[in-house]
Design a protein around this motif. Structure first.
Motif, PDB file in Angstrom:
ATOM      1  N   PHE A 107       0.718  -1.309   0.185  1.00 46.29           N
ATOM      2  CA  PHE A 107      -0.291  -0.228   0.544  1.00 46.29           C
ATOM      3  C   PHE A 107       0.649   0.985  -0.111  1.00 46.29           C
ATOM      4  O   PHE A 107       2.380   1.035   0.683  1.00 46.29           O
ATOM      5  CB  PHE A 107      -0.956   0.358   0.825  1.00 46.29           C
ATOM      6  N   MET A 108       0.365   2.266  -0.887  1.00 44.66           N
ATOM      7  CA  MET A 108       1.475   3.159  -0.281  1.00 44.66           C
ATOM      8  C   MET A 108       0.621   4.856  -1.166  1.00 44.66           C
ATOM      9  O   MET A 108      -0.572   4.723  -0.855  1.00 44.66           O
ATOM     10  CB  MET A 108       1.906   3.232  -1.920  1.00 44.66           C
ATOM     11  N   GLY A 109       1.440   6.029  -0.197  1.00 49.67           N
ATOM     12  CA  GLY A 109       1.049   7.122   1.065  1.00 49.67           C
ATOM     13  C   GLY A 109       1.915   7.814   0.054  1.00 49.67           C
ATOM     14  O   GLY A 109       2.657   7.928  -0.055  1.00 49.67           O
ATOM     15  N   TRP A 110       0.874   9.432   0.335  1.00 51.48           N
ATOM     16  CA  TRP A 110       1.664  10.495   0.349  1.00 51.48           C
ATOM     17  C   TRP A 110       1.666  11.506   1.336  1.00 51.48           C
ATOM     18  O   TRP A 110       0.323  11.078   2.129  1.00 51.48           O
ATOM     19  CB  TRP A 110       1.520  11.239  -1.115  1.00 51.48           C
ATOM     20  N   PHE A 111       2.315  12.188   1.930  1.00 46.57           N
ATOM     21  CA  PHE A 111       2.661  12.606   3.189  1.00 46.57           C
ATOM     22  C   PHE A 111       2.840  14.005   2.472  1.00 46.57           C
ATOM     23  O   PHE A 111       3.740  13.822   1.277  1.00 46.57           O
ATOM     24  CB  PHE A 111       2.922  12.229   4.084  1.00 46.57           C
ATOM     25  N   ARG A 112       2.808  15.268   3.462  1.00 50.75           N
ATOM     26  CA  ARG A 112       3.829  16.429   2.981  1.00 50.75           C
ATOM     27  C   ARG A 112       3.562  16.977   4.432  1.00 50.75           C
ATOM     28  O   ARG A 112       2.723  17.129   5.649  1.00 50.75           O
ATOM     29  CB  ARG A 112       2.977  17.452   2.208  1.00 50.75           C
ATOM     30  N   GLN A 113       4.826  17.384   4.569  1.00 50.29           N
ATOM     31  CA  GLN A 113       5.270  18.791   5.401  1.00 50.29           C
ATOM     32  C   GLN A 113       5.414  20.114   5.415  1.00 50.29           C
ATOM     33  O   GLN A 113       6.745  20.184   4.727  1.00 50.29           O
ATOM     34  CB  GLN A 113       5.677  18.101   6.677  1.00 50.29           C
TER      35      GLN A 113
ATOM     36  N   GLU B  21       1.452  15.922   7.096  1.00 48.63           N
ATOM     37  CA  GLU B  21      -0.462  15.274   7.179  1.00 48.63           C
ATOM     38  C   GLU B  21      -0.153  15.001   6.044  1.00 48.63           C
ATOM     39  O   GLU B  21       0.409  14.293   5.030  1.00 48.63           O
ATOM     40  CB  GLU B  21      -0.641  17.322   6.196  1.00 48.63           C
ATOM     41  N   PHE B  22      -0.976  13.758   5.620  1.00 46.71           N
ATOM     42  CA  PHE B  22      -2.100  12.841   5.138  1.00 46.71           C
ATOM     43  C   PHE B  22      -2.074  13.782   3.630  1.00 46.71           C
ATOM     44  O   PHE B  22      -2.914  14.315   4.297  1.00 46.71           O
ATOM     45  CB  PHE B  22      -2.872  11.552   5.623  1.00 46.71           C
ATOM     46  N   VAL B  23      -1.557  13.147   2.580  1.00 47.52           N
ATOM     47  CA  VAL B  23      -2.467  13.634   1.756  1.00 47.52           C
ATOM     48  C   VAL B  23      -3.109  12.532   1.206  1.00 47.52           C
ATOM     49  O   VAL B  23      -4.387  12.916   0.537  1.00 47.52           O
ATOM     50  CB  VAL B  23      -1.240  14.070   0.297  1.00 47.52           C
ATOM     51  N   ALA B  24      -2.591  11.392   0.482  1.00 47.04           N
ATOM     52  CA  ALA B  24      -3.233  10.063  -0.770  1.00 47.04           C
ATOM     53  C   ALA B  24      -2.541   9.349  -0.170  1.00 47.04           C
ATOM     54  O   ALA B  24      -1.590   8.925   0.469  1.00 47.04           O
ATOM     55  CB  ALA B  24      -3.426  11.365  -1.842  1.00 47.04           C
ATOM     56  N   ALA B  25      -4.033   8.015  -0.103  1.00 41.88           N
ATOM     57  CA  ALA B  25      -2.838   6.560  -0.691  1.00 41.88           C
ATOM     58  C   ALA B  25      -3.862   5.993  -1.323  1.00 41.88           C
ATOM     59  O   ALA B  25      -4.988   6.454  -2.023  1.00 41.88           O
ATOM     60  CB  ALA B  25      -3.301   6.334   1.420  1.00 41.88           C
ATOM     61  N   ILE B  26      -3.395   4.980  -1.575  1.00 39.59           N
ATOM     62  CA  ILE B  26      -3.698   3.759  -2.698  1.00 39.59           C
ATOM     63  C   ILE B  26      -3.329   2.269  -2.367  1.00 39.59           C
ATOM     64  O   ILE B  26      -2.435   2.486  -1.878  1.00 39.59           O
ATOM     65  CB  ILE B  26      -3.485   3.856  -4.161  1.00 39.59           C
ATOM     66  N   SER B  27      -4.385   1.922  -2.613  1.00 43.00           N
ATOM     67  CA  SER B  27      -4.427  -0.529  -2.618  1.00 43.00           C
ATOM     68  C   SER B  27      -3.411  -0.285  -3.473  1.00 43.00           C
ATOM     69  O   SER B  27      -2.959  -0.115  -3.811  1.00 43.00           O
ATOM     70  CB  SER B  27      -5.585  -0.583  -2.378  1.00 43.00           C
ATOM     71  N   TRP B  28      -2.801  -1.975  -2.992  1.00 46.27           N
ATOM     72  CA  TRP B  28      -1.884  -2.503  -3.807  1.00 46.27           C
ATOM     73  C   TRP B  28      -2.462  -2.456  -5.116  1.00 46.27           C
ATOM     74  O   TRP B  28      -1.944  -2.457  -6.275  1.00 46.27           O
ATOM     75  CB  TRP B  28      -1.485  -3.818  -3.008  1.00 46.27           C
ATOM     76  N   SER B  29      -3.473  -2.946  -5.325  1.00 49.84           N
ATOM     77  CA  SER B  29      -3.742  -3.187  -6.961  1.00 49.84           C
ATOM     78  C   SER B  29      -4.437  -1.612  -7.825  1.00 49.84           C
ATOM     79  O   SER B  29      -4.435  -1.517  -8.666  1.00 49.84           O
ATOM     80  CB  SER B  29      -5.767  -3.954  -6.964  1.00 49.84           C
ATOM     81  N   GLY B  30      -4.127  -0.676  -6.915  1.00 53.76           N
ATOM     82  CA  GLY B  30      -5.283   0.519  -7.266  1.00 53.76           C
ATOM     83  C   GLY B  30      -6.280   0.669  -7.094  1.00 53.76           C
ATOM     84  O   GLY B  30      -6.921   2.168  -7.667  1.00 53.76           O
ATOM     85  N   GLY B  31      -7.227  -0.077  -6.903  1.00 59.65           N
ATOM     86  CA  GLY B  31      -8.928  -0.277  -6.882  1.00 59.65           C
ATOM     87  C   GLY B  31      -8.888   0.212  -6.202  1.00 59.65           C
ATOM     88  O   GLY B  31     -10.284   1.022  -6.139  1.00 59.65           O
ATOM     89  N   THR B  32      -8.400   1.082  -4.782  1.00 60.24           N
ATOM     90  CA  THR B  32      -8.747   1.409  -3.771  1.00 60.24           C
ATOM     91  C   THR B  32      -7.910   3.122  -3.062  1.00 60.24           C
ATOM     92  O   THR B  32      -6.381   3.242  -3.590  1.00 60.24           O
ATOM     93  CB  THR B  32      -9.103   0.750  -2.723  1.00 60.24           C
TER      94      THR B  32
ATOM     95  N   LEU C 206      -3.029  -0.507   4.327  1.00 59.18           N
ATOM     96  CA  LEU C 206      -3.751   1.550   3.099  1.00 59.18           C
ATOM     97  C   LEU C 206      -4.771   2.386   4.706  1.00 59.18           C
ATOM     98  O   LEU C 206      -5.215   2.317   5.171  1.00 59.18           O
ATOM     99  CB  LEU C 206      -5.174   1.756   2.189  1.00 59.18           C
ATOM    100  N   SER C 207      -3.739   3.238   4.819  1.00 56.81           N
ATOM    101  CA  SER C 207      -3.182   3.983   6.170  1.00 56.81           C
ATOM    102  C   SER C 207      -3.273   5.326   6.067  1.00 56.81           C
ATOM    103  O   SER C 207      -3.106   5.603   4.551  1.00 56.81           O
ATOM    104  CB  SER C 207      -2.466   3.584   7.485  1.00 56.81           C
TER     105      SER C 207
END
Length: 121
Positions: A33-39, A46-57, A103-104
């Motif tokens: 699972f992958m995520g983007w954060f920013r500071q 701060e959380f920005v976005a996240a995506i499941s392993w398949s990209g479906g969520t 997915l966090s």
């Protein structure tokens, strides 16, 4: 060992666009699972976005919903953050993160070094 390397940051005028990329090496990218954060300076991460392993969520923070889009290409071991209609308040160091289990919006096992995004008014 998992390594994450971000790229694509830079200086852009308000209203402009950037696409950030993050390449994962060392393990099977499609298992994470992958995520983007920013500071921003003086602020908490701060959380920005996240995506499941398949990209479906996908999940996007309210502050970026409708402007930013997270996506991934498992064949290229890469997760992207397309950022449109950028605002000065989007200025921050952007980090990508990876986790094999969830997915966090906060807990990730692996983190990149970050890429600077600066939006001028």
């Amino acid at each position: 060992q998992v390594q994450l390397v971000e790229s694509g940051g830079g200086l852009v005028q308000a209203g402009g666009s950037l696409r950030l990329s993050c390449v994962l090496s060392g393990r099977s990218f499609s298992s994470y699972f992958m995520g983007w954060f920013r500071q921003a300076p003086g602020k908490e991460r701060e959380f920005v976005a996240a995506i499941s392993w398949s990209g479906g969520t996908t999940v996007h923070a309210d502050s970026v919903k409708g402007r930013f889009t997270i996506s991934r290409d498992n064949a290229k071991n890469t997760v992207y953050l397309q950022m449109n209609s950028l605002k000065p308040e989007d200025t921050a160091v952007y980090y990508c993160a990876a986790d094999p289990n969830r997915l966090s919006q906060n807990e990730y096992r692996y983190w990149g070094q970050g890429t600077q995004v600066t939006v001028s008014s």
